[in-house]
Motif scaffolding. Sequence first.
Motif, PDB file in Angstrom:
ATOM      1  N   THR A 111      40.134  46.207  34.946  1.00  0.00           N
ATOM      2  CA  THR A 111      39.767  44.869  35.441  1.00  0.00           C
ATOM      3  C   THR A 111      39.003  44.935  36.771  1.00  0.00           C
ATOM      4  O   THR A 111      38.591  43.898  37.293  1.00  0.00           O
ATOM      5  N   THR A 136      35.959  45.085  38.199  1.00  0.00           N
ATOM      6  CA  THR A 136      34.615  44.930  37.631  1.00  0.00           C
ATOM      7  C   THR A 136      33.562  45.767  38.366  1.00  0.00           C
ATOM      8  O   THR A 136      32.641  46.279  37.734  1.00  0.00           O
ATOM      9  N   ASN A 194      32.803  42.670  30.874  1.00  0.00           N
ATOM     10  CA  ASN A 194      32.243  42.873  32.222  1.00  0.00           C
ATOM     11  C   ASN A 194      30.708  42.748  32.154  1.00  0.00           C
ATOM     12  O   ASN A 194      30.037  43.563  31.508  1.00  0.00           O
TER      13      ASN A 194
END
Length: 212
Positions: A53, A55, A100
Amino acid sequence: MVERVIAIDGPAGSGKSTVARAVAVRLNLEYLDTGAMYRGVAYAVLQRGIDPTDTVAVGALARAVSLEVTQSRCLVDGEDASVSIRGSKVTQAVSAIAANPQVRVEMVTRQRAWIKELGGGVMEGRDIGSVVFPDAELKVYLTASSEVRARRRAAEVSELDLDEVAADIRRRDDADSSRAASPLVTADGALVLDTSELTVEGVVDVIVGILS
Ligand code: DC
């Protein structure tokens, strides 16, 4: 030179890979599984212990990592990850990686370069007709009932049972369809084929028939 591009999109288990490979053989074109590219990035992220997570870190890795995806294997920074990218760890992580935007920009750039280098090809994924090649010669959206898709995936992945596969497919369908960056959609002008009741040969015949 006009590049001959056939875009094949659809959800997990819709028969994309099998159909795309067979269409490529029939048309004498190369074939690229773009899902394997996203899986390759997910594999590299997990190998390096990066948080999927994060990014910024994941985006930087996507730009730096070497991916060689061919019909038979997937090399990630030179390491053969063909089996690992199909395993449950990568399958769990890949939706976050594919959501993403930085990863998507990089993968789309590489996918367009691949077509340019080869002069055309059959490319399968989720956004090929909608984003990567909206002007493809033919855009196909394959689908199938969720029961049929779960059965197909369960037959491929022997370590999982049908309920687990069905739950995983539902989770990924939701993630792929609801993400902000290039969600799974039916591209404008795409031929929509429900493969639930069709054989692979039947689907391939329809696609090749339209092109000839
Ligand atoms: O087709 P697959 O299951 O191997 O794809 C792996 C993941 O990558 C899946 O969650 C959707 C994503 N994907 C994507 O977002 N865009 C693509 N062009 C191909 C795959």
